[in-house]
Design an enzyme around this catalytic site. Structure first.
Site, PDB file in Angstrom:
ATOM      1  N   SER A 126       0.811  -1.222   0.000  1.00 37.37           N
ATOM      2  CA  SER A 126       0.000   0.000   0.000  1.00 37.37           C
ATOM      3  C   SER A 126       0.840   1.266   0.000  1.00 37.37           C
ATOM      4  O   SER A 126       0.484   2.254  -0.645  1.00 37.37           O
ATOM      5  CB  SER A 126      -0.939   0.005   1.213  1.00 37.37           C
ATOM      6  OG  SER A 126      -1.770  -1.124   1.216  1.00 37.37           O
ATOM      7  N   HIS A 172       1.054   4.750   4.502  1.00 36.05           N
ATOM      8  CA  HIS A 172       0.410   5.294   3.303  1.00 36.05           C
ATOM      9  C   HIS A 172       0.884   6.719   3.025  1.00 36.05           C
ATOM     10  O   HIS A 172       1.244   7.063   1.896  1.00 36.05           O
ATOM     11  CB  HIS A 172      -1.106   5.289   3.475  1.00 36.05           C
ATOM     12  CG  HIS A 172      -1.693   3.912   3.462  1.00 36.05           C
ATOM     13  ND1 HIS A 172      -3.035   3.686   3.659  1.00 36.05           N
ATOM     14  CD2 HIS A 172      -1.131   2.696   3.276  1.00 36.05           C
ATOM     15  CE1 HIS A 172      -3.267   2.388   3.582  1.00 36.05           C
ATOM     16  NE2 HIS A 172      -2.128   1.764   3.365  1.00 36.05           N
TER      17      HIS A 172
END
Length: 237
Positions: A126, A172
């Site tokens: 991610s 992230h």
């Protein structure tokens, strides 16, 4: 010239990254008896935990980006990688695209090492994928196309990261920041530092690669620094 046409025709790096992620997931699942992939030795040898990196296992800063907790986890990430990566790879070129991906991955790991909870166990592509979102935004801005759709996608995903439990928000955001910075170094920096008469393809490429090298070292260095300065309690698996 043939090699250039090949790279412009198919996103081979994206396909390779997807293949590696899926292969590693299948190996973990098989080793765990097709139960919880996180129970596999392969997984526990490569996931990201501060105490492990502090013990000198610095490879985890990279390998954690190729491990996934579940079928849904790897499926969503690989679909996102395909959607974003196929166009970005053709825009940046194979080598620069791979560099941006790896810098974003390491940037996400660095953010986890510096700011995440000491006991948080992190894995997944991610961070790198958020880096590709940042890269897409930079490319759109460079092309002077409306960035609103990309900003909406990034905003939605950031809100989702804060809303769902078990999501590494810091990973992230770290990936997003480093992916955008790496792409900006390629598409904007040469025009800022080179006089107009010296902006040859060779000089432009050289400036971009130097900047990518610096960002790679910074991302890796920050991740290692997070391990060196770690002073939390040792986590027993």
């Amino acid at each position: 010239m043939a090699r250039t046409r090949l790279s412009e025709g198919k996103p081979y790096v994206t396909y390779t990254l997807i293949g590696i992620n899926i292969l590693v997931f299948l190996l973990c699942a098989a080793q765990a008896g097709f139960g919880d992939p996180g129970a596999a030795t392969i997984f526990s040898s490569g996931d990201l935990l501060k105490s492990d990196v502090a013990a000198g296992e610095y490879w985890r800063l990279l390998t954690s980006g190729f491990l996934h907790f579940s079928v849904m986890h790897v499926a969503v990430n690989m679909l996102s990688l395909y959607i974003l990566g196929r166009d970005l790879e053709l825009a940046l070129g194979m080598a620069r695209y791979l560099a941006v991906y790896l810098i974003a991955l390491l940037g996400g790991s660095a953010a986890v090492m510096l700011f995440e909870n000491d006991r948080a166990l992190t894995a997944g592509a991610s961070g790198a994928i958020y880096g590709l979102m940042g890269a897409m935004l930079v490319i759109i801005l460079k092309a002077r196309v409306s960035p609103v759709p990309v900003l909406l996608i990034i905003g939605f995903n950031v809100v989702l990261s804060f809303s769902l439990p078990g999501i590494s928000v810091l990973g992230h955001l770290g990936g997003l920041a480093f992916g955008a910075s790496a792409t900006a170094a390629v598409v904007y920096l040469p025009g800022l530092v080179l006089p107009e008469g010296r902006r040859t393809p060779q000089a432009t490429g050289r400036v971009g690669w130097i900047a990518l090298g610096v960002l790679f070292v910074v991302a890796l260095g920050l991740g290692i620094a997070g391990g060196v300065t770690y002073d939390g309690l040792t986590y027993i698996r």
